[in-house]
Design an enzyme around this catalytic site. Sequence first.
Site, PDB file in Angstrom:
ATOM      1  N   CYS A   1       0.792  -1.251   0.000  1.00 34.03           N
ATOM      2  CA  CYS A   1       0.000   0.000   0.000  1.00 34.03           C
ATOM      3  C   CYS A   1       0.809   1.278   0.000  1.00 34.03           C
ATOM      4  O   CYS A   1       2.011   1.283   0.316  1.00 34.03           O
ATOM      5  CB  CYS A   1      -0.932   0.052   1.204  1.00 34.03           C
ATOM      6  SG  CYS A   1      -1.900  -1.404   1.428  1.00 34.03           S
TER       7      CYS A   1
ATOM      8  N   LYS B   1       5.960  -3.552  -6.049  1.00 32.82           N
ATOM      9  CA  LYS B   1       7.369  -3.164  -6.200  1.00 32.82           C
ATOM     10  C   LYS B   1       8.127  -3.274  -4.888  1.00 32.82           C
ATOM     11  O   LYS B   1       9.268  -3.696  -4.869  1.00 32.82           O
ATOM     12  CB  LYS B   1       7.457  -1.715  -6.716  1.00 32.82           C
ATOM     13  CG  LYS B   1       8.873  -1.259  -7.026  1.00 32.82           C
ATOM     14  CD  LYS B   1       9.422  -1.921  -8.233  1.00 32.82           C
ATOM     15  CE  LYS B   1      10.839  -1.546  -8.545  1.00 32.82           C
ATOM     16  NZ  LYS B   1      11.443  -2.470  -9.530  1.00 32.82           N
TER      17      LYS B   1
HETATM   18  C1  BG6 Z   1       9.530  -7.665  -4.208  1.00 37.71           C
HETATM   19  C2  BG6 Z   1       9.572  -7.132  -5.622  1.00 37.71           C
HETATM   20  O1  BG6 Z   1       8.319  -7.369  -3.630  1.00 37.71           O
HETATM   21  O2  BG6 Z   1      10.581  -7.112  -3.446  1.00 37.71           O
HETATM   22  C3  BG6 Z   1      10.864  -7.609  -6.237  1.00 37.71           C
HETATM   23  O3  BG6 Z   1       8.452  -7.594  -6.364  1.00 37.71           O
HETATM   24  C4  BG6 Z   1      12.031  -7.134  -5.395  1.00 37.71           C
HETATM   25  O4  BG6 Z   1      10.973  -7.110  -7.557  1.00 37.71           O
HETATM   26  C5  BG6 Z   1      11.873  -7.521  -3.917  1.00 37.71           C
HETATM   27  O5  BG6 Z   1      13.219  -7.701  -5.884  1.00 37.71           O
HETATM   28  C6  BG6 Z   1      12.924  -6.829  -3.049  1.00 37.71           C
HETATM   29  O6  BG6 Z   1      12.741  -5.447  -3.184  1.00 37.71           O
HETATM   30  P1  BG6 Z   1      13.936  -4.460  -2.771  1.00 37.71           P
HETATM   31  O7  BG6 Z   1      13.356  -3.091  -2.918  1.00 37.71           O
HETATM   32  O8  BG6 Z   1      14.287  -4.789  -1.337  1.00 37.71           O
HETATM   33  O9  BG6 Z   1      15.076  -4.717  -3.684  1.00 37.71           O
END
Ligand code: BG6
Length: 601
Positions: A2, A596
Amino acid sequence: MCGFFTIVFNKENRNMGSILKNAGERLSYRGYDSTGIAVFNENEKFIIRKDKGSVEKVDKKLKFSQYGGYKGIIQLRWATYGKPSKINAQPHKDCTGRYVSAHNGNIINVHSLFEKLKKAGHRIKSENDGEVVVHIIEDYLNKGKSLNDAVKLSYKDIKGDYAFCFADKKSRKMIAVKKGSSLFAGKGNGFIVVSSDLYAVLDHTNKIIPLKDSEMIEFDSDDYTIRNIISMESIKRSPENNFLNPCIMYKRPYDSFMEKEISEVPTKIDLLREYYVSSNHLNKLKRTLSKGKLIITGSGTSYNASLLGTYFLNRISGIDVAVHLPSDINDRLKYVRDKSSNLLVVSQSGETKDVKNAIDSFRNYSKGKVIGMINNLASTMGMTSDYILPTISDMEISVPATKTFINQVVLFYILSLFLKGESKSNIDKKIKLLIKSLKKAKKDTDEQLSSLANKLIKRDFMHILGYSLTYPCAKEGALKMKEVNYMNIEAMHSSEFKHGPLALIKRKYPIILITTAKDKHYTLSHINEIQTRNGIIISISQKDKDIEKNSDINITINEKDENCFAIISVYLMQILSLKIAYKKGINPDQPRNISKTITVD
Ligand code: BG6
């Protein structure tokens, strides 16, 4: 996960609905299960319009731009508590229709709080944890508490990591609280804006008011008061100029942000080269990195980058590193009583909750330093790590990570060369060669990847294998095809495949094998073990005639350095998954069910 955005103007703004919608587009990477707005006008009235679906979809249906007002909220959900639905969408209002709230994060004692509130006579309409906020504050207000005390007591009752905003239609003010989830504030001329996302604030002002956990900010269009929510002492804090330029949210001329971000890879690698070769940044880290063991952790794509980084550090600089999933860090440190290791966390957002939990456990058990390999430096990890290794990819909009992964592993490559003692000019040369080789590989293999995409489009299940160094490449390739093609792909060590999974091979079962030329002494056997059982081998390899001859399909990358070959192999897998997504009509930027940055456990 969110995200929300809220703004208070000093007078009615007929563009309020459009402003909220644009902010929603900024926030869309944080969730697109449901979208909702609340708009307040100067006659102490407000509307709430919300529904299941992305900001585009819901705006198309509810036409946010028709609503004007002097303060407004937009909230986007990635569903944790309560299915994606209109009733579970945020913002939520209280029983009397006077107060409104929205949140991001996770309220883990939502069920007990719902029980308590229902016993007190509150009508809870949804299953969404966010609805707790508005009712619990309302409950304390009903008991005669001041607004500040009601917020403070609610903060104590609500368990978990979250940030929320709260509005009273009878007051021009807004309140926002930060506890473990990202929250940014900005002061403009005639308005104050608060959001889960920094860039949504930077779209309106670069005068950023720093906020920390356990703080609340009470604001109207011109003034604000920050308080420590436990002591309720006010904290004087002036806005700071932040010149992170919010990259314009356009994907043109590309059909998706993922395609745009893949195309940016060579430029972003070059920026990384420039930064680390021209600065003394790594020297400051050298002492810390060479002392004590290094534990590396990350989630999702960042975990795969950590894994490949481990191979680089072991093979190039010979330092012993361990890589663990964030959830295992807690376990390991509790029992191993590791006091001296340093923790290198890899996270493009700098907000992933699993990684934050690992940092908290590490800080509890170890005296070591936390080094953050982070892309968004204005994030929690960006601001709280002991050292920072910026990945300088600029904002990545598409949910599946591409350019940020490549810069993470290139940074590990630079770090490994540096720790080995390579001169800066040598490192500079090697990275320039990598960029050239990566661009050439994209050009040379584009047609082959398109025809491979056609062949694989009908596949629901297959394997991608790697050997030693290329195993992380297989893992990241598999993750991309899961995220963007909804294909159930398993990545394995090719040496492991014969110990059981070989039973899955039947006629024409396709297997992608990523292998260096040197490892053909092993991988040629693995190829034959599969082909004698009528499996199909699609190899991605360095130039080697034996591998070519033994493969049903071979995609050659003309790169002699194995480490650079490994990096480029993932780049090609990113391109392959994008091609399949387009052929399948899947929007690669916002795949179903995922988001994301996940700021919940
Ligand atoms: C996930 C994303 O929720 O989190 C992935 O969908 C990402 O793409 C992973 O690699 C880790 O995110 P971050 O921001 O810690 O690199």
